[in-house]
Design a protein around this motif. Structure first.
Motif, PDB file in Angstrom:
ATOM      1  N   UNK A 148       1.016  -1.259   0.070  1.00 57.22           N
ATOM      2  CA  UNK A 148       0.244   0.040   0.098  1.00 57.22           C
ATOM      3  C   UNK A 148       0.777   1.448  -0.056  1.00 57.22           C
ATOM      4  N   UNK A 149       0.493   2.465  -0.435  1.00 57.15           N
ATOM      5  CA  UNK A 149       1.187   3.530  -0.711  1.00 57.15           C
ATOM      6  C   UNK A 149       0.623   4.560   0.376  1.00 57.15           C
ATOM      7  N   UNK A 150       1.289   5.136   1.129  1.00 52.08           N
ATOM      8  CA  UNK A 150       0.926   6.037   2.177  1.00 52.08           C
ATOM      9  C   UNK A 150       2.026   7.110   2.161  1.00 52.08           C
ATOM     10  N   UNK A 151       1.448   8.357   2.694  1.00 50.22           N
ATOM     11  CA  UNK A 151       2.200   9.643   2.714  1.00 50.22           C
ATOM     12  C   UNK A 151       3.041   9.617   3.744  1.00 50.22           C
ATOM     13  N   UNK A 152       4.573   9.836   3.500  1.00 47.47           N
ATOM     14  CA  UNK A 152       5.645   9.787   4.547  1.00 47.47           C
ATOM     15  C   UNK A 152       6.065  11.303   4.515  1.00 47.47           C
ATOM     16  N   UNK A 153       5.841  12.407   3.793  1.00 49.56           N
ATOM     17  CA  UNK A 153       6.056  13.586   4.067  1.00 49.56           C
ATOM     18  C   UNK A 153       5.840  14.540   2.774  1.00 49.56           C
ATOM     19  N   UNK A 154       6.293  15.906   2.909  1.00 49.05           N
ATOM     20  CA  UNK A 154       5.942  16.861   1.611  1.00 49.05           C
ATOM     21  C   UNK A 154       7.089  17.656   1.608  1.00 49.05           C
ATOM     22  N   UNK A 155       7.553  17.783   0.246  1.00 48.86           N
ATOM     23  CA  UNK A 155       8.704  18.814  -0.120  1.00 48.86           C
ATOM     24  C   UNK A 155       8.014  20.208  -0.638  1.00 48.86           C
ATOM     25  N   UNK A 156       8.283  21.163  -0.153  1.00 48.79           N
ATOM     26  CA  UNK A 156       7.835  22.517  -0.663  1.00 48.79           C
ATOM     27  C   UNK A 156       8.936  23.280  -1.225  1.00 48.79           C
ATOM     28  N   UNK A 157       8.841  23.755  -2.260  1.00 42.64           N
ATOM     29  CA  UNK A 157       9.824  24.931  -2.899  1.00 42.64           C
ATOM     30  C   UNK A 157       9.554  26.270  -2.609  1.00 42.64           C
ATOM     31  N   UNK A 158      10.194  27.138  -1.654  1.00 44.52           N
ATOM     32  CA  UNK A 158       9.814  28.509  -1.407  1.00 44.52           C
ATOM     33  C   UNK A 158      10.884  29.356  -1.721  1.00 44.52           C
ATOM     34  N   UNK A 159      10.356  30.653  -2.346  1.00 42.90           N
ATOM     35  CA  UNK A 159      11.412  31.628  -2.825  1.00 42.90           C
ATOM     36  C   UNK A 159      11.163  32.748  -1.921  1.00 42.90           C
ATOM     37  N   UNK A 160      12.313  33.633  -1.216  1.00 50.84           N
ATOM     38  CA  UNK A 160      12.017  34.587  -0.596  1.00 50.84           C
ATOM     39  C   UNK A 160      13.420  35.487  -0.776  1.00 50.84           C
ATOM     40  N   UNK A 185      18.522  39.931 -13.119  1.00 51.87           N
ATOM     41  CA  UNK A 185      18.828  38.910 -14.086  1.00 51.87           C
ATOM     42  C   UNK A 185      19.028  37.548 -13.472  1.00 51.87           C
ATOM     43  N   UNK A 186      18.516  36.646 -14.010  1.00 53.20           N
ATOM     44  CA  UNK A 186      18.634  35.189 -13.567  1.00 53.20           C
ATOM     45  C   UNK A 186      19.900  34.662 -13.484  1.00 53.20           C
ATOM     46  N   UNK A 187      20.330  33.724 -12.385  1.00 52.00           N
ATOM     47  CA  UNK A 187      21.717  33.243 -11.933  1.00 52.00           C
ATOM     48  C   UNK A 187      21.526  31.652 -11.813  1.00 52.00           C
ATOM     49  N   UNK A 188      20.184  31.173 -11.650  1.00 46.89           N
ATOM     50  CA  UNK A 188      20.398  29.689 -11.594  1.00 46.89           C
ATOM     51  C   UNK A 188      18.826  29.088 -11.519  1.00 46.89           C
ATOM     52  N   UNK A 189      18.600  28.041 -12.022  1.00 45.20           N
ATOM     53  CA  UNK A 189      17.442  27.241 -12.033  1.00 45.20           C
ATOM     54  C   UNK A 189      17.577  26.057 -11.039  1.00 45.20           C
ATOM     55  N   UNK A 190      16.435  26.134 -10.169  1.00 44.78           N
ATOM     56  CA  UNK A 190      16.500  24.778  -9.130  1.00 44.78           C
ATOM     57  C   UNK A 190      15.078  23.969  -9.534  1.00 44.78           C
ATOM     58  N   UNK A 191      15.706  22.749  -9.754  1.00 41.79           N
ATOM     59  CA  UNK A 191      14.449  21.582 -10.276  1.00 41.79           C
ATOM     60  C   UNK A 191      14.589  20.696  -9.122  1.00 41.79           C
TER      61      UNK A 191
END
Length: 295
Positions: free
Chosen positions: A174-186, A242-248
């Motif tokens: 069975x698949x169950x939720x173990x955590x969440x990842x949030x990408x936040x920019x400040x 100007x853009x300096x980096x892209x996070x994926x």
């Protein structure tokens, strides 16, 4: 006979798993043989109701009767009123539940009770009367049968059978939720210092004397003004975005192995043969039919 039944009423029933089921409450005799065929045991879950346990293939040792069924199975037996004799349908339900099939049940007449009424401790203390007290001969020969191991469902037919069952362990995922990842920019502010060269204009006054004969013309004394503009460089701060980096961020499946344990129950069969010598019992089961009958 009365003494043997009285002794049974003092016994405790023990399951195949070694757990104590309870004390014998009532005893039901077979109408044809007059021998004990069923006992009732209070399990504590049905109030005034008691649970029926067959004595077939059971073993008596002292004040204990060991039956070939575990405690959970006995507790789940059909609820039947213990104040009256067992009817044919009730006994058939009980045998079906315990996985037993006595061969003399189909020969009973419709509506005919197969067992006598219950024998209780109160009836035993007051003295057995009627059929129960008048059993003699073969019916009174219960001493050897009960002490050496109770038997039931005896048949003269050539073949007998019993169904053996076992539990199988089924393991799924069975698949169950173990955590969440949030990408936040400040936005973060920091002070930046940088040194740059700057220049400015200054006035330098130079005086040169005029010798006689070097100036020509006529000069008059008068007021006169002249001016020049001085310049300097100043630091000017400008900002550019100007853009300096892209996070994926992505998910990936990581495989691992885990050992899962569980308990399963299996039914085992014991085959007791009366009158068979030790050499015969040691012989492979499939070859016993080649031997001449010992009886």
């Amino acid at each position: 006979m009365q003494t043997e039944i009285r002794n049974l009423l003092e016994c405790h029933v023990v399951g195949s798993d070694g757990q104590s089921i309870g004390k014998v409450g009532q005893i039901y005799l077979n109408d044809h043989s007059g021998e004990p065929e069923w006992v009732t045991v209070r399990t504590g879950f049905f109030g005034m109701k008691q649970t029926f346990v067959p004595l077939a293939n059971s073993r008596r040792s002292g004040d204990e009767i060991r039956v070939p069924f575990d405690k959970e199975m006995i507790k789940g037996a059909p609820n039947i009123d213990v104040d009256d004799r067992l009817s044919l349908s009730e006994e058939a339900d009980l045998y079906r539940y315990y996985g037993m099939q006595p061969t003399d049940i189909p020969r009973q007449r419709t509506g005919e009770a197969r067992t006598r009424g219950p024998v209780t401790g109160e009836r035993e203390r007051n003295g057995l009367t009627g059929e129960a007290a008048g059993l003699t001969g073969e019916r009174a020969g219960m001493t050897g049968g009960m002490a050496g191991g109770m038997t039931g469902g005896v048949t003269d037919e050539r073949d007998i059978e019993m169904t053996r069952s076992e539990e199988q362990l089924h393991i799924g995922k069975e698949s169950r939720e173990t955590g969440r990842v949030r990408l936040h920019k400040y936005v973060e502010t920091e002070n930046v210092q940088q040194t740059i060269p700057l220049s400015h204009e200054e006035v330098v006054v130079e005086r040169e004397p005029i010798r006689d004969g070097q100036a020509a013309g006529t000069y008059e004394i008068q007021a006169e003004d002249r001016e020049m503009i001085l310049h300097e460089e100043r630091a000017v701060v400008g900002k550019e975005t100007k853009p300096v980096e892209r996070i994926h961020v992505r998910k990936q499946d990581v495989q691992h192995e885990e050992t899962v344990e569980g308990q399963v129950r299996k039914e085992r069969l014991e085959i007791d043969e009366e009158g068979v010598t030790g050499d015969e019992k040691d012989m492979p089961f499939g070859r016993r039919g080649d031997m001449p009958p010992g009886r």
